[in-house]
Scaffold this motif. Structure first.
Motif, PDB file in Angstrom:
ATOM      1  N   ILE A 151       0.833  -1.203   0.000  1.00  0.00           N
ATOM      2  CA  ILE A 151       0.000   0.000   0.000  1.00  0.00           C
ATOM      3  C   ILE A 151       0.876   1.265   0.000  1.00  0.00           C
ATOM      4  O   ILE A 151       1.924   1.305   0.638  1.00  0.00           O
ATOM      5  N   GLY A 152       0.419   2.234  -0.752  1.00  0.00           N
ATOM      6  CA  GLY A 152       1.139   3.506  -0.831  1.00  0.00           C
ATOM      7  C   GLY A 152       1.792   3.744  -2.173  1.00  0.00           C
ATOM      8  O   GLY A 152       2.141   4.877  -2.509  1.00  0.00           O
ATOM      9  N   PHE A 153       1.945   2.678  -2.968  1.00  0.00           N
ATOM     10  CA  PHE A 153       2.702   2.814  -4.218  1.00  0.00           C
ATOM     11  C   PHE A 153       2.155   3.932  -5.111  1.00  0.00           C
ATOM     12  O   PHE A 153       2.888   4.802  -5.580  1.00  0.00           O
ATOM     13  N   ASP A 154       0.840   3.922  -5.358  1.00  0.00           N
ATOM     14  CA  ASP A 154       0.269   4.917  -6.287  1.00  0.00           C
ATOM     15  C   ASP A 154       0.445   6.344  -5.769  1.00  0.00           C
ATOM     16  O   ASP A 154       0.737   7.258  -6.540  1.00  0.00           O
ATOM     17  N   SER A 155       0.257   6.513  -4.448  1.00  0.00           N
ATOM     18  CA  SER A 155       0.413   7.852  -3.892  1.00  0.00           C
ATOM     19  C   SER A 155       1.847   8.339  -4.030  1.00  0.00           C
ATOM     20  O   SER A 155       2.102   9.502  -4.357  1.00  0.00           O
ATOM     21  N   LEU A 156       2.791   7.433  -3.780  1.00  0.00           N
ATOM     22  CA  LEU A 156       4.198   7.812  -3.914  1.00  0.00           C
ATOM     23  C   LEU A 156       4.509   8.186  -5.365  1.00  0.00           C
ATOM     24  O   LEU A 156       5.214   9.155  -5.637  1.00  0.00           O
ATOM     25  N   ASN A 157       3.978   7.412  -6.282  1.00  0.00           N
ATOM     26  CA  ASN A 157       4.197   7.696  -7.704  1.00  0.00           C
ATOM     27  C   ASN A 157       3.688   9.102  -8.054  1.00  0.00           C
ATOM     28  O   ASN A 157       4.353   9.872  -8.744  1.00  0.00           O
ATOM     29  N   LEU A 158       2.506   9.422  -7.520  1.00  0.00           N
ATOM     30  CA  LEU A 158       1.922  10.752  -7.762  1.00  0.00           C
ATOM     31  C   LEU A 158       2.797  11.865  -7.167  1.00  0.00           C
ATOM     32  O   LEU A 158       3.127  12.848  -7.835  1.00  0.00           O
ATOM     33  N   ILE A 159       3.165  11.677  -5.904  1.00  0.00           N
ATOM     34  CA  ILE A 159       3.926  12.722  -5.204  1.00  0.00           C
ATOM     35  C   ILE A 159       5.281  12.947  -5.888  1.00  0.00           C
ATOM     36  O   ILE A 159       5.692  14.086  -6.131  1.00  0.00           O
ATOM     37  N   PHE A 160       5.956  11.845  -6.209  1.00  0.00           N
ATOM     38  CA  PHE A 160       7.292  11.998  -6.811  1.00  0.00           C
ATOM     39  C   PHE A 160       7.217  12.482  -8.260  1.00  0.00           C
ATOM     40  O   PHE A 160       8.116  13.162  -8.735  1.00  0.00           O
ATOM     41  N   GLU A 161       6.138  12.142  -8.953  1.00  0.00           N
ATOM     42  CA  GLU A 161       5.948  12.707 -10.302  1.00  0.00           C
ATOM     43  C   GLU A 161       5.880  14.222 -10.211  1.00  0.00           C
ATOM     44  O   GLU A 161       6.533  14.957 -10.964  1.00  0.00           O
ATOM     45  N   GLN A 162       5.074  14.686  -9.260  1.00  0.00           N
ATOM     46  CA  GLN A 162       4.919  16.125  -9.112  1.00  0.00           C
ATOM     47  C   GLN A 162       6.209  16.791  -8.629  1.00  0.00           C
ATOM     48  O   GLN A 162       6.515  17.904  -9.011  1.00  0.00           O
ATOM     49  N   LEU A 163       6.957  16.067  -7.811  1.00  0.00           N
ATOM     50  CA  LEU A 163       8.248  16.619  -7.366  1.00  0.00           C
ATOM     51  C   LEU A 163       9.182  16.784  -8.571  1.00  0.00           C
ATOM     52  O   LEU A 163       9.895  17.770  -8.678  1.00  0.00           O
TER      53      LEU A 163
END
Lengths: 246, 344
Positions: A151-163
């Protein structure tokens, strides 16, 4: 009248068209493909959208409009709303990112993992979310996969994409804000302990070891564009903050 | 049900005077030649089909044509039509069959018509290899096809401008090259109208025709791009009599590859007797469209569909001009290509 808005872009094999009523307001969105890979993606899309709708009363309403041995067309009702610009980056989009993370927690908490592995959207980019009266609706489920990631993979992908799209990606204030988001995920049990150390590297590693999900699009994902040095710097700060309370 | 329709079409083709040859496609006795490949090249290319799959043969002999022949991006305009299982479709001037295959994949029963035997042999090989059983391959002059009210859909993709051309065209020997030959005295526009009338007669009531063609006033023609059919500067948008004089002077033949503005194309189609015409802007070109937008109301949907990273300086300039022209000046009249959907 119809319009073709995307023609197999970014390595995908999918067409996106829309139709309009007599006064020019959009009615439906269609996704279609005439290739084997494209049809597979659309099969993922319909499974993903159904799973998402089963856990969350959303406006997403997808059905199969046409299907032959070589072709598939999906139809969904047009969702009115705004989509943040992905290239604005983390700092400008953080209000939206918070809303998506809260929504992610609500949906994924309601789901049932298998051996601690959860379903993934696979492309939770900020431009795959429509805000309808500030309520996020996640669209584009072509990379949906079942019981595959902590759990958390998609959120991390989103956050780091935006970073990655942020002009100040290594600025301490930006990273502090980002770590607040990770802490929020953690507090809601939506960030697997696996990601508490070196979250950026772990997210990139997951994509690299599951190349079949993204195939020729994998190397084009923004998160894969960080340099090794940037990954080390970002992870060292985030790991420290995430583990302070343990 | 599909089998019944299939048998009816076969019977209809035979009743219309076509005979099935040993390769399995239907012949009328009318033949001709239009190809990007010279006749000698085409002979060698077709020979390869005995040893290799169609894709392998293309990769070996004409790798630069692979996208033109196989890319699903080419068929995107078909998304404007609602082709369903059992729709009967005619592809006029199908050549290697990219649109015919696209329609067959969408469930259509497709009659693919072309005058060039070599192109049809390639399509026939592809049909067999990909098991596209709902494809009928027909050799005929598209100006003479008479299949009364048989089809739900017709596609004329990059073909209308070639309809007034008579005689063989080996493109490399034709494009921008001198060629003194006889032409009928008929006006090219009249030949196009007669052809569109014939297409209409072959459509059922309410049937739809899709035409893809370059815009006569494509903005790139004003910044140095040559006429895409004869390789001369300015001939697409100059008054016809001037284009004709230039062509006769330089190429020793009349200017016959008429293309149209949005309004001109609509009028041409209406003159052929169609009830309704919907027009679309196509960017960057109908060969590989990235955006197809309704002409009346779609210019506000124009968006950047390309990345400027890694492209040539010249290409950057052209795209920047397009962006400013479409996004800020709303210059839809100058979009590169046109798609028209006409209803009988």
């Amino acid at each position: 009248m119809k319009a073709l808005l995307r023609n197999c872009q970014h390595g995908s094999d999918v067409y996106i068209t829309m139709d309009y009523d007599s006064i020019g307001s959009p009615k439906h969105v269609y996704k279609s493909s005439s290739t084997f890979n494209g049809v597979q993606s659309l099969n993922n899309e319909i499974r993903g959208a159904k799973w998402y709708s089963s856990l969350n009363k959303s406006l997403l309403d997808i059905s199969v409009a046409e299907e032959t041995e070589f072709y598939c067309k999906l139809k969904s009702t047009y969702i009115n709303g705004i989509t943040p610009l992905y290239y604005d980056g983390f700092s400008k989009n953080k209000k939206y990112i918070y809303l998506i993370i809260s929504h992610y927690c609500k949906v994924w908490q309601a789901s049932t993992p298998i051996n601690e592995l959860y379903n993934i959207h696979g492309d939770l980019s900020i431009d795959n979310v429509i805000f309808n009266d500030s309520l996020p609706v996640i669209i584009d489920w072509e990379h949906f996969n079942e019981a595959i990631a902590p759990i958390g993979f998609d959120s991390l992908n989103l956050i780091f994409e935006q970073l990655w799209f942020d002009d100040k990606k290594l600025n301490p204030d930006t990273l502090l804000e980002l770590s607040e988001m990770l802490k929020l995920l953690k507090s809601k049990n939506c960030l697997s302990p696996i990601f508490w150390e070196n979250p950026l590297k772990k997210t990139i590693d997951f994509i690299s070891t599951h190349h079949n999900i993204w195939e020729n699009q994998a190397d084009k994902l923004p998160i894969k564009q960080f340099s090794d040095q940037e990954v080390i710097e970002i992870d060292s700060i985030l790991t420290k903050i995430l583990n302070l309370n343990n | 049900m599909k089998k019944i329709i299939f048998n009816n079409i076969e019977k209809n083709l035979q009743n219309s005077g076509y005979t099935k040859n040993k390769s399995g496609f239907f012949e009328s006795g009318n033949s001709g030649y239009w190809s990007n490949l010279d006749k000698d090249e085409n002979f060698k290319f077709i020979e390869l089909l005995h040893k290799f799959t169609p894709l392998e043969a293309v990769r070996k002999f004409i790798p630069n044509q692979e996208n033109q022949i196989f890319s699903e991006k080419r068929e995107a305009a078909l998304e404007l039509l609602d082709i369903t299982n059992e729709s009967i479709c005619i592809d006029y001037g199908c050549m290697w069959g990219v649109m015919s295959v696209g329609m067959a994949k969408r469930g259509g029963i497709v009659i693919a018509i072309d005058q060039t035997e070599e192109s049809l042999e390639f399509l026939n090989a592809r049909k067999k290899y990909e098991k596209l059983n709902s494809l009928f391959i027909v050799q005929d002059d598209i100006r003479k096809v008479n299949l009364k009210e048989i089809s739900d859909f017709a596609v004329v993709n990059g073909v209308l401008e070639w309809v007034p051309e008579f005689g063989d065209v080996e493109l490399k020997k034709f494009f921008g090259k001198k060629m003194n030959r006889d032409y009928p005295t008929s006006n090219p526009k009249d030949v196009q109208i007669d052809f569109l009338k014939r297409v209409k007669n072959n459509l059922k009531d309410g049937g739809k025709l899709l035409i893809s063609i370059e815009n006569r006033f494509d903005y790139t023609q004003f910044i140095g791009k040559k006429d895409p059919h004869v390789d001369l500067l300015f001939t697409s948008f100059l008054p016809r009599f001037l284009s004709n004089a230039i062509s006769k002077l330089i190429l020793k033949r009349p200017y016959r590859n008429y293309i149209y503005s949005f309004k001109g194309l609509k009028n041409l189609i209406l003159e052929a007797g169609y009830k309704k015409v919907d027009l679309y802007m196509v960017f960057p070109h109908y060969h590989m469209p990235e955006l197809i937008l309704p002409y009346n109301s779609g210019i506000n949907m124009y968006k950047k569909y390309y990345s400027l990273r890694g492209v040539s300086f010249k290409r950057k300039i052209v795209w920047t001009i397009e962006y400013v022209l479409m996004k800020y000046l709303r210059g839809k009249f100058f979009s590169s290509s046109i798609i028209a959907i006409a209803t009988k």
